[in-house]
Design an enzyme around this catalytic site. Structure first.
Site, mmCIF file in Angstrom:
data_model
loop_
_atom_site.group_PDB
_atom_site.id
_atom_site.type_symbol
_atom_site.label_atom_id
_atom_site.label_comp_id
_atom_site.label_asym_id
_atom_site.label_seq_id
_atom_site.Cartn_x
_atom_site.Cartn_y
_atom_site.Cartn_z
ATOM 1 C CG HIS A 293 -2.037 -0.971 1.175
ATOM 2 N ND1 HIS A 293 -3.210 -0.746 0.488
ATOM 3 C CD2 HIS A 293 -2.147 -2.200 1.722
ATOM 4 C CE1 HIS A 293 -4.007 -1.795 0.619
ATOM 5 N NE2 HIS A 293 -3.379 -2.702 1.356
ATOM 6 C CG ASP B 65 -2.898 -3.761 5.204
ATOM 7 O OD1 ASP B 65 -2.002 -2.904 5.252
ATOM 8 O OD2 ASP B 65 -4.017 -3.550 4.701
ATOM 9 C CD GLU B 66 -5.601 -5.828 1.743
ATOM 10 O OE1 GLU B 66 -6.713 -6.378 1.748
ATOM 11 O OE2 GLU B 66 -5.435 -4.652 1.362
ATOM 12 C CB VAL B 67 2.880 -7.527 1.247
ATOM 13 C CG1 VAL B 67 4.084 -7.360 0.320
ATOM 14 C CG2 VAL B 67 3.021 -6.625 2.452
#
Length: 808
Positions: free
Chosen positions: A474, A559-561
């Site tokens: 992100h 988060d969410e790599v």
């Protein structure tokens, strides 16, 4: 690489010649003036078709033409079906030319945004040619797509329209799945927004009227509420019989005793606030909120006294040790009110309870309230990275948080789309990373002065600001800003300086796509400059917070790599990242791998805070909260099924928001959340199929036992802002749901310990009657005073015994 996609739209040679004839005919009429524009008579069409060769006519493109065609071109977006395919849906895009200009099939691009991948059989890896529809589509970044004409595009003549069939991934079941402000770009000229898409009302998006449009599959159990269903959901036989709203406070205190026959006091401007010097801030706040003056004297009546001292529970004689505990005593006989707090924060909490009682005309009964919170952490998260929200909106949010005793603002200050805080020494973060300074929510940032004003405002309200700069995923805005810095310095032959804060490894050939379809948003953890950058940012944050609200916690996201990020980075072979010892906060993704928490047994390490969001029952995430708590992490309950306010209030295509976790979350669902026993919240799948704890929790791996309950330290609500662009939309999505967060984070309801679901649901309804009536009688009025435009539920209704009954 291009790929042909079959299309139902076919154009034979006769229709091509017909279009050419129409073009020539219309142009001849335009030269004669707009009043001569009419449908060509049949004999002229027949003569035209007989012409052996089309006439070549060119359109002069200049900025005036671009401006005009953008005003006159209309976009129509219509969801056709979500149930025809398993993993994609059909959307019809119509281009309608309402003006007198011709849109030729060359030299233009149409840009638009939607969160679903367009033509997922081909994008994002390659472009999709939509066959005889005459257009091709390519993916830019994230939600951004580009339509451009191919050589098969037939000129869009005045008064005509073109329908283009699109396929999108998964589902498109909400009107807010299409983002406004589409824009048209001609090579060599300034782009212009398509006029009919420049509306937050999304009038260019057709309504979804049928089940195949609003259902995600034929097995989807959820439909928009009817008036009757809404009436049944919110009908409450206990509401009209609830008698305690005169003293009802949100959140509900631990102890309230009203002295029968003790009388009432009417607090007005003749009263005074008595305080000690260490409570000047709290006294001034009360003065400003209530319009009551301060005094250094010691009046004997019509006085509100603010005191720091011991707080004793009247029934148990227990000394409450919680620093936020308070006691509020109202004595009508002596016309005195005392607010005693264990600390200054406790005094402030007592002031909030007083203001709730005071809000209905200043008439307050003789009573005693003793209170303390269940959780030390009671928060609200707001994302200003995707869409920027002004300082004014944040200050209003802080006011409302204080009103219900929330004490943590989780400030999500960066994401792929934007970096929102000025960092001295790194001007590129706001010169590029915050957008081009146009008056829209995609651009904007807080200056140092803005941020420090927010800190002061929060501190006055005893709210801790927790800044988050999301990394390593992100992070596209930061990466591109530092890439700009690098390129500028290299041009000046300052190569060493250029690499100082670089966030990506130029030698990294890893290929990945993030959940939000970025392939360049992962910071490299394998280069020293990444840590130099983080160190600089944190040092500057410390300076910004110093002398206002010392920085105690830094949230690094985590988060969410994107899967595959860094795996081929040559720098990773050269540099060890060292021992993992994060003394900060992160989303659960950053604290675990493959569902297993990282080891934090190092005795020199500070507390690590894990924010648990991914509890989608059928995805297997229910165990994350207890696994992390048992591993020693301090856990904040953030469960998306109940606490994500970017989701719709109802399963209705007219309601704003995403729906990847639950299909909807209304205020009652948040109110009913049980943070002390996460498995009791198991209710439905995303598609509305019922679940129950007994069936779901089949073993210890699925639902591990909580062995360290002391590590569950709080909960918070969340607003992610992908679909939230204006102050009104922000307030609509947060309010009144935030009131339920305040209630549940502070007060543990008796019904939370009832194991029988049927009995528990009865008690929830009874408690909801108290809460919702208090919201209507006291707190909506207070939100209005803050200038907050909250959501009001559409009314429910039914017809019984020749009478129409309604509720909301």
């Amino acid at each position: 690489m291009s790929t042909e996609v079959n299309s139902s739209t076919k154009f034979d040679e006769r229709s091509r010649r017909q279009k050419s004839c129409d073009k020539r005919w219309i142009l001849s009429r335009l030269r004669a003036g707009p009043l001569s524009l009419r449908i060509p008579p049949p004999e002229e069409i027949k003569e035209c078709i007989a012409t052996p060769a089309p006439v070549s006519i060119s359109v002069t493109v200049d900025q005036q033409y671009v401006d005009k065609i953008s005003d006159d071109l209309q976009i129509l977006w219509k969801v056709e079906s979500n149930t025809e395919y398993f993993d994609k849906n059909k959307v019809q895009l119509t281009l309608k030319n309402t003006g007198l200009q011709i849109l030729e099939g060359k030299n233009w691009e149409l840009y638009f945004d939607t969160p679903m991948m367009v033509e997922p059989d081909f994008l994002p890896d390659t472009q999709a040619n939509l066959g005889d529809q005459g257009v091709k589509i390519r993916h830019s970044k994230g939600t951004h797509y580009i339509i451009s004409p191919t050589d098969k595009f037939i000129d869009l003549m005045p008064g005509t329209e073109r329908k283009i069939q699109l396929h999108l991934s998964f589902w498109t079941i909400s009107r807010t799945d299409s983002f406004p402000n589409w824009y048209l770009k001609f090579y060599g000229f300034d782009p212009r927004v398509i006029n009919n898409t420049a509306v937050e009302s999304l009038d260019y998006v057709s309504q979804l009227h049928t089940p195949k449009q609003w259902k995600r599959a034929t097995t989807d159990k959820l439909n928009p509420f009817t008036a009757q269903e809404r009436y049944r959901r919110y009908f409450n036989e206990y509401r009209t019989n609830n008698k305690d709203t005169k003293i009802s406070i949100i959140p509900k205190p631990v102890f309230i005793r009203v002295i029968l026959g003790g009388g009432d006091v009417t607090v007005d401007s003749a009263w005074l606030i008595e305080y000690t010097p260490n409570l000047l801030s709290e006294a001034t706040y009360l003065k400003d909120e209530a319009g009551i003056n301060l005094t250094n004297a010691q009046p004997t009546e019509k006085v509100i006294r603010l005191i720091v001292g011991g707080v004793v529970h009247p029934n148990t004689n227990e000394n409450l040790e919680n620093g936020e505990a308070y006691k509020l005593e109202v004595n009508a006989a002596t016309k005195e009110i005392e607010i005693t707090g264990k600390t200054k924060t406790g005094v402030f909490n007592g002031i909030q309870s007083f203001l709730s009682l005071y809000s209905m005309g200043g008439v307050i009964s003789t009573l005693t309230i003793v209170d303390q919170p269940r959780f030390q952490y009671r928060g609200m998260h707001i994302d200003v990275g995707r869409n920027f929200h002004s300082k004014s909106s944040i200050l209003k949010l802080l006011d409302a948080m204080a009103m219900v005793k929330l004490n943590k603002l989780h400030f999500h200050l960066s994401d792929d789309e934007g970096w929102r805080l000025e960092i001295p020494g790194l001007p590129e973060l706001t010169e590029l990373g915050s957008g081009p300074y146009t008056p829209n929510s995609g651009s904007g940032y807080y200056s140092v002065a803005d941020y420090q004003e927010i800190l002061r405002y929060a501190s006055t309200r005893h709210i801790q600001v927790i800044p988050e700069f999301d990394m390593p995923g992100h992070a596209r805005a930061a990466i591109k800003a530092m890439e700009k810095r690098y390129n500028n310095l290299v041009k000046s032959d300052r190569n060493a300086d250029a690499e100082e804060y670089l966030l990506h490894d130029p030698t990294d050939k890893s290929k990945y796509w993030s959940v939000q379809f970025f392939d360049d948003n992962a910071v490299s953890p394998c280069i020293n400059s990444t840590y130099k950058f983080l160190g600089h940012v944190i040092d500057e944050l410390i300076k910004l917070h110093k002398d206002i609200q010392p920085l105690k916690m830094y949230h690094f996201g985590g988060d969410e790599v994107g899967k595959g990020a860094w795996v081929n980075s040559s720098k990773c072979q050269e540099l060890s990242t060292g021992k993992r010892g994060l003394n900060m906060a992160a989303w659960e993704d950053g604290m675990m791998k493959a569902g297993k928490p990282f080891n934090i047994s190092d005795p020199t390490s500070k507390d690590s805070y894990a924010y648990i969001w991914n509890n989608i029952w059928e995805w297997g995430g229910a165990a994350h909260a207890y696994n992390l708590a048992n591993a020693g992490y301090k856990v904040i309950m953030c469960q998306a099924t109940h606490l994500y306010f970017d989701h719709p209030y109802e399963p209705d295509p007219e309601e704003r928001g995403y729906y990847w976790a639950p299909r909807f979350t209304d205020t009652k669902k948040t109110f009913s959340f049980m943070p002390d026993d996460v498995y009791q919240n198991i209710d439905f799948t995303r598609f509305g199929d019922p679940l129950d704890q007994k069936t779901f929790c089949k073993d210890e791996e699925t639902c591990p036992t909580l062995t360290k309950p002391e590590n569950i330290i709080g909960m918070q609500g969340h607003l992610w802002s992908e679909t939230v662009r204006t102050p009104e939309e922000l307030q609509y999505m947060i309010f009144p749901r935030i009131l339920a967060i305040g209630e549940r984070a502070w007060h543990k309801a008796d019904w939370e310990t009832i194991m029988d679901k049927t009995e528990r649901d009865v008690q929830i309804d009874m408690d909801w009657a108290r809460f919702s009536k208090s919201v209507g009688l006291r707190y909506l009025f207070r939100l209005e005073r803050l200038g907050i435009k909250y959501r009001i539920s559409p009314p429910g209704g039914t017809y019984v015994n020749f009478a129409i009954l309604s509720n909301c």
